[in-house]
Design an enzyme around this catalytic site. Structure first.
Site, mmCIF file in Angstrom:
data_model
loop_
_atom_site.group_PDB
_atom_site.id
_atom_site.type_symbol
_atom_site.label_atom_id
_atom_site.label_comp_id
_atom_site.label_asym_id
_atom_site.label_seq_id
_atom_site.Cartn_x
_atom_site.Cartn_y
_atom_site.Cartn_z
ATOM 1 N N LYS A 24 0.818 -1.225 0.000
ATOM 2 C CA LYS A 24 0.000 0.000 0.000
ATOM 3 C C LYS A 24 0.845 1.265 0.000
ATOM 4 O O LYS A 24 0.437 2.274 -0.547
ATOM 5 C CB LYS A 24 -0.974 0.002 1.175
ATOM 6 C CG LYS A 24 -0.315 0.145 2.526
ATOM 7 C CD LYS A 24 -1.356 0.463 3.608
ATOM 8 C CE LYS A 24 -0.680 0.975 4.855
ATOM 9 N NZ LYS A 24 -0.786 0.048 5.988
ATOM 10 N N ARG A 51 -6.256 1.656 16.953
ATOM 11 C CA ARG A 51 -6.768 1.847 15.601
ATOM 12 C C ARG A 51 -7.862 0.790 15.443
ATOM 13 O O ARG A 51 -8.752 0.724 16.278
ATOM 14 C CB ARG A 51 -5.656 1.732 14.552
ATOM 15 C CG ARG A 51 -6.056 2.387 13.226
ATOM 16 C CD ARG A 51 -4.990 2.273 12.149
ATOM 17 N NE ARG A 51 -4.896 0.917 11.618
ATOM 18 C CZ ARG A 51 -4.096 0.576 10.620
ATOM 19 N NH1 ARG A 51 -3.329 1.471 10.030
ATOM 20 N NH2 ARG A 51 -4.052 -0.675 10.184
#
Ligand SMILES: *Cc1c(COP(=O)(O)O)cnc(C)c1O
Length: 364
Positions: A36, A131
């Site tokens: 990514k 997260r």
């Protein structure tokens, strides 16, 4: 040559991959290559595989589709819990997905059952970084519910630290992950294939630990690309930190005052800047800006200073060096700039011509 551009040295990336594979293998850990940070760049993905990586992972289904279209045939893991609107594509393209939400897993289960297939999932647990992740107290309930579903199979557990809050992976949180994995295996009645301990921020933990217990995978992006420890940004010994070079072109060159004229309010980005009077400055403007990269993550390869940026301009204090219009300047990128630059359609990506073997070892 077109600019702005990012020059990619595939040979340096390959060297970093091989070195990291060896380091981690010495502790019994395999590496999942994370694409990514480079927008699923297919040349880079192919380099990761040629250098020994067997599984790739990305947070974006678009990147995974792009890599598959380019003929990359290794298994892909979706790193982010799937969007409700992309579940069919997840089943089409991903060997495994990370998951944290029961309703999504239930939907995956229904869709997979309809197709007569079994989709593999890794449950992500929250171990302090706040997260994404299932809290450890909710995990047993989640496992019990998911186990009853058809069309999905739990194949692993994972955690992700140092991403949002910057929590350091250590023997306490890694030990907790190991314990949770063992508990899960007891409930499931089979061994988990993937006990996926973390990302590039796990480097120090890996070096220092003499017992990784059952943790058998790490998902690495930044340390492969930028050669640094993602907790401290200190270079990892033996790795290249300059596999990527941002190149931008001078579009204006001259001498201007260091302090603006007139009353100062917010600029185009809502910031109110302060200016130190350094007299007249030799400065250049480059044809690159916030639309292309994160300018705060750029470091000039020469002793220049970035004064500021707009959407399309980067202003540089060249410290009395005169530079002509049309000349190119080179920069190192941090992770945030790399991420933006590799996904920006304005930034051209070019592969560097491989060095000869002897030059390679000399630079090292
Ligand atoms: C981005 C990401 C990684 C890779 O992180 P790096 O710091 O680039 O190594 C690993 N795991 C997850 C879940 C991620 O989102």
């Amino acid at each position: 040559m077109a600019s702005p551009r990012i020059e990619i040295d595939l040979q340096k990336i390959s060297h970093n991959v091989k070195t990291l594979l060896n380091h981690f293998a010495s502790k019994g850990i395999a590496i999942i290559g994370v694409t990514k940070g480079v927008g699923g760049n297919t040349d880079i993905a192919k380099t990761l595989i040629k250098s020994g990586i067997k599984i790739l992972a990305d947070s974006r289904i678009q990147n995974i589709k792009k890599m598959k279209c380019a003929g990359i045939s290794v298994p892909f893991i979706l790193l982010r819990t799937p969007l409700k609107s992309e579940l069919e594509e997840v089943l089409d393209n991903c060997y495994i997905s990370h998951n944290t939400e029961y309703s999504i897993i239930e939907n995956l289960s229904e869709l997979a059952s309809k197709r007569g297939l079994i989709h593999k999932i890794i449950l992500m647990v929250e171990l302090g970084d706040l997260r994404d992740g299932i809290t450890p107290s909710q995990l047993p309930g989640m496992v019990a519910k998911v186990q009853k579903l058809e069309g999905v199979e739990i194949v692993g557990i994972g955690t992700n630290l140092a991403c949002f809050a910057g929590v350091k992976p250590d023997h306490i949180n890694m030990g907790k992950l190991s314990d949770l994995a063992t508990d899960m295996e007891k409930v499931l009645g089979y061994k988990l294939m993937y006990i996926s301990g973390g990302n590039s921020a796990n480097y120090d933990w890996m070096v220092q630990t003499n017992n990784v217990r059952n943790i058998n995978y790490m998902r690495l992006g930044e340390s492969i690309y930028l050669g640094c420890n993602a907790l401290t940004r200190i270079p990892i010994p033996g790795l290249y930190t300059n596999a990527f070079t941002l190149v931008a072109e001078v579009i204006e060159s001259g001498t201007k005052p260091s302090v603006p004229t007139g009353e100062i309010f917010q600029n185009a980005f809502g910031e109110k800047l302060h200016f130190e009077d350094k007299g007249m400055l030799k400065r250049v403007i480059l044809g690159i800006g916030k639309q292309d990269v994160d300018p705060s993550g750029l470091k000039p390869r020469m002793d220049f200073q970035i004064i500021g940026s707009g959407s399309d301009h980067l202003i540089i204090d060249t410290k009395n060096t005169a530079i002509e219009v049309g000349k190119e300047l080179k920069f190192d990128l941090n992770y945030s700039s790399l991420l933006a630059g590799m996904t920006s359609s304005y930034v051209v990506k070019t592969k560097l011509i491989p060095l000869k073997q002897n030059e390679f070892s000399r630079i090292l």
